[in-house]
Design an enzyme around this catalytic site. Structure first.
Site, mmCIF file in Angstrom:
data_model
loop_
_atom_site.group_PDB
_atom_site.id
_atom_site.type_symbol
_atom_site.label_atom_id
_atom_site.label_comp_id
_atom_site.label_asym_id
_atom_site.label_seq_id
_atom_site.Cartn_x
_atom_site.Cartn_y
_atom_site.Cartn_z
ATOM 1 N N LYS A 58 0.400 -1.289 0.044
ATOM 2 C CA LYS A 58 0.171 0.209 -0.120
ATOM 3 C C LYS A 58 0.282 1.014 -0.329
ATOM 4 O O LYS A 58 0.866 2.032 -0.829
ATOM 5 C CB LYS A 58 -0.775 0.597 1.198
ATOM 6 N N CYS A 83 -1.440 2.080 6.294
ATOM 7 C CA CYS A 83 -1.367 1.177 7.156
ATOM 8 C C CYS A 83 -2.570 -0.283 7.009
ATOM 9 O O CYS A 83 -3.443 -0.031 5.684
ATOM 10 C CB CYS A 83 -2.250 1.223 7.910
ATOM 11 N N ASP A 84 -2.218 -1.947 7.221
ATOM 12 C CA ASP A 84 -3.333 -2.455 6.927
ATOM 13 C C ASP A 84 -3.362 -3.367 8.362
ATOM 14 O O ASP A 84 -2.938 -2.904 9.491
ATOM 15 C CB ASP A 84 -2.463 -3.255 6.020
ATOM 16 N N THR A 85 -5.059 -3.920 8.503
ATOM 17 C CA THR A 85 -4.786 -4.466 9.453
ATOM 18 C C THR A 85 -5.495 -5.745 8.673
ATOM 19 O O THR A 85 -6.419 -5.396 7.903
ATOM 20 C CB THR A 85 -5.906 -3.228 10.775
#
EC number: 3.6.1.9
Length: 204
Positions: A58, A83-85
Site C-alpha cells: 500500500k 496501514c493494513d489491519t
C-alpha cells in the site's frame, strides 16, 4: 499536541476511520489516496508476514500515485502513511467479509474465542526513507447467543471490516477482553503511529 507537517502529508488509505483517528492527534492529510492492490494472502503466509507485506505494498502504491498526483507540485516534499489491519485466529487470516454469509462464518469463528488484531504501519518520511511498526492486540468475544449473532449481522457493521465486526460500534457490547491498543482494533494504532511521526520530526 504540536504538529510539524512538511509541505504535504499523504494518507494512503480510503478508510474514513483512519482519517478520524489521525484527526485525534491533530493530523489532517493534504491528500488521501486509496491504493488498489491485490490483498490475497499467499499460500502458507503467516498473519504477521501478510499484514507487513500488504502495508508495504500500500505504501509503495501510494508513493507512486503521490509522485504523479496533480495536487502535489513536482519536487514537493511529502510524508506518506500507509496501514493494513487484519484479524487472525491462529494462522487463519480473516479479511473483509465478501457478503453476509461470510460475515456470519467469521462471527461464528470468533464467538467465545480469543483472536489477534494485527496492524502494520508504514511511514514514508519527507526524505524518502521508510519506517514501520507492527502492532498486535488480543481480543476475546463472549460466546454469542443466536439472537446476538443475528443482531450483529442485521447491524451491517460487518461490511468492510476485517473480521466482520467494528469494536467502535455495537460489537463493543460483545467483547469481554482486550489486551493492547484499542485504536489498533479500530484500524490505526495511534501511539505507535505517533511514535513513527515523532521519529521523523513530524510530531512533537
Amino acid at each position: 499536541m504540536a504538529v510539524q507537517m512538511p509541505a504535504a502529508f499523504v494518507l494512503a488509505s480510503a478508510s474514513p476511520r483512519r482519517r478520524e483517528l489521525l484527526a485525534q492527534i491533530g493530523i489532517v492529510p493534504t491528500l488521501v489516496l486509496g491504493p488498489d492492490i491485490d490483498e490475497t494472502p499467499g499460500r502458507d503466509e503467516s498473519p504477521r508476514d501478510y499484514v507487513r507485506r500488504i502495508a508495504r505494498a500500500k505504501a509503495q502504491a501510494g508513493i507512486e500515485r503521490a509522485l504523479e498526483a496533480p495536487e502535489l507540485a513536482a519536487g514537493t516534499a511529502f510524508a506518506l502513511l500507509a496501514c493494513d489491519t487484519t484479524v487472525a485466529v491462529g494462522r487463519r487470516i480473516l479479511g473483509k467479509p465478501r457478503d453476509r454469509d461470510d460475515a456470519g462464518c467469521m462471527i461464528d469463528l470468533l464467538s467465545g474465542r480469543r483472536h489477534h488484531v494485527l496492524s502494520s504501519v508504514v511511514l514514508r518520511r519527507p526524505d524518502g526513507g521508510l519506517a514501520e511498526r507492527l502492532v498486535d492486540s488480543a481480543v476475546t468475544f463472549a460466546r454469542l447467543s443466536a439472537a446476538q449473532r443475528d443482531a450483529a449481522l442485521e447491524s451491517g457493521e460487518w461490511n468492510g471490516k476485517a473480521g466482520g465486526y467494528a469494536i467502535q460500534g455495537a460489537a463493543a457490547s460483545l467483547i469481554r477482553f482486550l489486551s493492547g491498543s484499542y485504536s489498533n482494533v479500530v484500524g490505526l494504532p495511534l501511539f505507535e503511529t505517533a511514535q513513527l511521526l515523532r521519529g521523523a520530526n513530524l510530531l512533537a
